[in-house]
Write an enzyme that holds these catalytic residues in place. Structure first.
Site, PDB file in Angstrom:
ATOM      1  CE  LYS A 126      -4.173   1.131  -0.033  1.00 27.12           C
ATOM      2  NZ  LYS A 126      -5.438   0.860  -0.340  1.00 27.12           N
ATOM      3  CG  ASP A 166      -6.992   3.272  -1.258  1.00 27.16           C
ATOM      4  OD1 ASP A 166      -8.161   2.994  -0.650  1.00 27.16           O
ATOM      5  OD2 ASP A 166      -7.469   4.217  -0.039  1.00 27.16           O
TER       6      ASP A 166
HETATM    7  P1  NDP Z   1     -12.775   7.996  -3.244  1.00 25.98           P
HETATM    8  O1  NDP Z   1     -11.691   8.965  -3.061  1.00 25.98           O
HETATM    9  O2  NDP Z   1     -12.922   7.652  -4.510  1.00 25.98           O
HETATM   10  O3  NDP Z   1     -14.341   7.872  -2.391  1.00 25.98           O
HETATM   11  C1  NDP Z   1     -13.678   7.902  -0.850  1.00 25.98           C
HETATM   12  C2  NDP Z   1     -15.500   8.836  -0.233  1.00 25.98           C
HETATM   13  O4  NDP Z   1     -15.136   9.112   1.517  1.00 25.98           O
HETATM   14  C3  NDP Z   1     -15.593  10.052  -1.087  1.00 25.98           C
HETATM   15  O5  NDP Z   1     -16.830  10.138  -0.806  1.00 25.98           O
HETATM   16  C4  NDP Z   1     -14.927  10.932   0.598  1.00 25.98           C
HETATM   17  O6  NDP Z   1     -15.707  11.911   0.515  1.00 25.98           O
HETATM   18  C5  NDP Z   1     -15.294  10.084   1.192  1.00 25.98           C
HETATM   19  N1  NDP Z   1     -14.537  10.334   2.628  1.00 25.98           N
HETATM   20  C6  NDP Z   1     -13.312   9.859   2.246  1.00 25.98           C
HETATM   21  N2  NDP Z   1     -12.515  10.326   3.996  1.00 25.98           N
HETATM   22  C7  NDP Z   1     -13.312  10.440   4.750  1.00 25.98           C
HETATM   23  C8  NDP Z   1     -13.411  10.353   6.209  1.00 25.98           C
HETATM   24  N3  NDP Z   1     -11.769  10.615   6.695  1.00 25.98           N
HETATM   25  N4  NDP Z   1     -14.571  11.306   6.102  1.00 25.98           N
HETATM   26  C9  NDP Z   1     -15.778  11.009   5.465  1.00 25.98           C
HETATM   27  N5  NDP Z   1     -15.540  11.092   4.378  1.00 25.98           N
HETATM   28  C10 NDP Z   1     -14.701  10.342   3.840  1.00 25.98           C
HETATM   29  O7  NDP Z   1     -12.360   6.914  -2.719  1.00 25.98           O
HETATM   30  P2  NDP Z   1     -12.514   4.746  -2.901  1.00 25.98           P
HETATM   31  O8  NDP Z   1     -14.422   4.663  -3.083  1.00 25.98           O
HETATM   32  O9  NDP Z   1     -11.635   4.526  -3.908  1.00 25.98           O
HETATM   33  O10 NDP Z   1     -12.250   4.366  -1.350  1.00 25.98           O
HETATM   34  C11 NDP Z   1     -13.378   4.268  -0.193  1.00 25.98           C
HETATM   35  C12 NDP Z   1     -13.161   3.200   0.683  1.00 25.98           C
HETATM   36  O11 NDP Z   1     -12.683   1.963  -0.105  1.00 25.98           O
HETATM   37  C13 NDP Z   1     -11.510   2.910   1.341  1.00 25.98           C
HETATM   38  O12 NDP Z   1     -11.875   2.435   2.135  1.00 25.98           O
HETATM   39  C14 NDP Z   1     -10.627   2.521   0.441  1.00 25.98           C
HETATM   40  O13 NDP Z   1      -9.734   1.919   0.640  1.00 25.98           O
HETATM   41  C15 NDP Z   1     -11.692   0.864   0.267  1.00 25.98           C
HETATM   42  N6  NDP Z   1     -11.576   0.106  -1.019  1.00 25.98           N
HETATM   43  C16 NDP Z   1     -10.971   1.294  -2.129  1.00 25.98           C
HETATM   44  C17 NDP Z   1     -10.850   0.000  -3.566  1.00 25.98           C
HETATM   45  C18 NDP Z   1     -10.821   0.794  -5.271  1.00 25.98           C
HETATM   46  O14 NDP Z   1     -10.340   0.142  -6.248  1.00 25.98           O
HETATM   47  N7  NDP Z   1     -11.374   2.014  -4.954  1.00 25.98           N
HETATM   48  C19 NDP Z   1     -10.631  -1.046  -3.712  1.00 25.98           C
HETATM   49  C20 NDP Z   1     -10.878  -1.627  -2.614  1.00 25.98           C
HETATM   50  C21 NDP Z   1     -10.934  -0.743  -0.928  1.00 25.98           C
HETATM   51  P3  NDP Z   1     -15.067  13.263  -0.288  1.00 25.98           P
HETATM   52  O15 NDP Z   1     -16.234  13.099  -1.802  1.00 25.98           O
HETATM   53  O16 NDP Z   1     -15.500  14.624   0.663  1.00 25.98           O
HETATM   54  O17 NDP Z   1     -14.059  13.098  -0.603  1.00 25.98           O
END
Ligand code: NDP
Length: 444
Positions: A126, A166
């Protein structure tokens, strides 16, 4: 003292300032206890757990970049190459101000077992930086990504380490990083996944994590004789995972009534409009306050609150530790049937325990969200054979992988007397393969 407890002591002492890593490691080590106890002598002799909890390598570097006004900024970046026992390091890059080594070690550690669960030959890693892409222009993001890759390229390669996206790293960032990698090395290699479709990306990779969460949830429900269709679903997040989890849930006949971002959340009694969500988040890169302009019947609330909505299924898809004990109590009081994690470790240990003790079906992220990395591995396969598979081909492979994971996790839990405990099942099923490979490869 048992071997597991001894190693937990080491972590608490050595990594005291990394609470997220301690949390992830203690969940894993606690749940593999039956396997460790049964093999204690062999594992101890090989210092298997001490090696498992120590990354093979951590690279730390500075990322200097210039903003549009000509000011120079410096961010801190990392790549944690945690474990390569079963394949090259694989795991995403996160760009978020909260990034520090403890977050990346927790994510890298989880990734080892998740990748093992996919059944594909990929190790765990990571990386990321404390850079905040919010409010930056495309040109600023590009200059950051180019500077980041100018250092990272030395440590990655198609048979060595293949990062992906991510939080904060989507198609735009992967494109900028890939362009810089190619420019420096002159190599057109499968060194990043999540690439655009015109330059080696895989169809269905964008959708894969969210779709996979639903394929997994549906299969576990099926094992319990429960239908997904007709259920009401609460989802947090509005990014890559959340968006495609919402889309697939709706395709499978469920109704998703919430989504959220880092400032607030939306309740839409008619079901979230995915096209509107994509327009707001992917095109305009705006806040969810805008959602009401598309759906006048919906409500926008500042702050946290998704888990106060009555639902059958809760899918946390935003970030770590977003579902806490109080949220778990509210969900249980509202009669939730299943919590299935789309994000990595979104549920605190106390909340997980409360949900499980109150009969909620709990699916851990390392199993449920493994579809993203699995499809990244499928992207690597397509790159290696210089071919592109159709959307349907990738999607059906993804679905089959998620169904297999659901059965493996369920069987592993039952085998050790923890029927229905998918946390134990996922950790044991993921761990066994990695442990065997580490033992076979000697003390390295
Ligand atoms: P994105 O950046 O696309 O989206 C993240 C979302 O979560 C956004 O809506 C963001 O809000 C919100 N967010 C992020 N940080 C916080 C916080 N501290 N408090 C509240 N809301 C928050 O990321 P992903 O969708 O790719 O990832 C989401 C999760 O899934 C993570 O835990 C990641 O590790 C996990 N994951 C992702 C994978 C992938 O293929 N992308 C694979 C496996 C797991 P805002 O819009 O305001 O930024």
């Amino acid at each position: 003292m048992s071997y597991v407890d001894e190693v937990m002591e080491i972590i608490r002492k050595k990594d005291a300032n990394e609470p997220e890593f301690i949390q992830a490691a203690s969940e894993v080590l606690e749940s593999i206890r039956p396997v460790v106890d049964a093999n204690e002598e062999v594992y101890r002799k090989a210092a298997l757990l001490e090696r498992l909890i120590e990354p093979e390598r951590v690279i730390t570097f500075r990322v200097p970049w210039t903003d549009d006004a000509g000011n120079v900024h410096v961010n801190r970046a990392f790549r944690v190459q945690f474990n390569s026992a079963i394949g090259p390091y694989k795991g995403g890059l996160r760009l978020h101000p909260s990034v520090y080594i403890g977050i990346l070690k927790f994510l890298g550690f989880e990734q080892i077992f998740k990748n093992s669960l996919t059944g594909l030959p990929i190790g765990g890693g990571k990386g990321g930086s404390d850079f905040d892409p919010k409010g930056k222009s495309d040109a600023e993001v590009m200059r950051f990504c180019q500077s980041f890759m100018t250092e990272l390229y030395k440590y990655i390669g198609p048979d060595e380490d293949v990062p992906a996206g991510d939080i904060g790293v989507g198609g735009r960032e992967i494109g900028f990083m890939y362009g810089q990698y190619k420019r420096i090395t002159g190599q057109y290699q499968s060194v990043l996944t999540g690439k655009g479709l015109t330059y080696g990306g895989s169809l269905a990779r964008t959708e894969a994590t969210g779709y996979g969460v639903l394929y997994f949830a549906q299969e576990i429900l099926k094992l319990r004789g429960i239908e997904l269709a007709g259920k009401t679903v609460a989802i947090s997040g509005a990014g890559n995972v959340a968006t495609y989890a919402i889309q697939k849930a709706q395709q499978l006949g469920a109704k998703v009534v919430t989504c959220s971002d880092s400032t607030g959340w939306v309740y839409d009694p008619d079901g979230i409009d995915v096209a509107a969500l994509k327009e707001i988040k992917e095109v305009k890169r705006a806040r969810l306050t805008e959602y009401k302009n598309y759906r006048p019947n919906s409500e926008y609330h500042e702050g946290k609150g998704v888990w106060t909505v009555k639902c059958d299924l809760a899918l946390p898809c935003a970030t770590q530790n977003e579902l806490q004990l109080e949220d778990a109590k509210t969900l249980v009081a509202n009669g939730v049937t299943m919590v299935c994690e789309g994000a990595n470790m979104p549920t605190t240990l106390e909340a997980t325990k409360y949900l499980q003790e109150n009969g909620v079906i709990f699916c851990p992220g390392k199993a449920a969200n493994a579809g993203g990395v699995a499809t990244s591995a499928l992207e690597m396969s397509q790159n290696a054979e210089r071919l592109s598979w159709t959307f349907e081909e990738v999607d059906s492979k993804l679905k089959q992988i998620m169904i297999n994971i659901a059965h493996n996790v369920s069987d592993a839990a039952a085998k050790y007397g923890f029927e229905g405990d998918y946390v134990v099942g996922a950790n044991i099923a993921g761990f066994e393969k990695v442990a065997d490979a580490m033992l076979a490869q000697g003390i390295v």
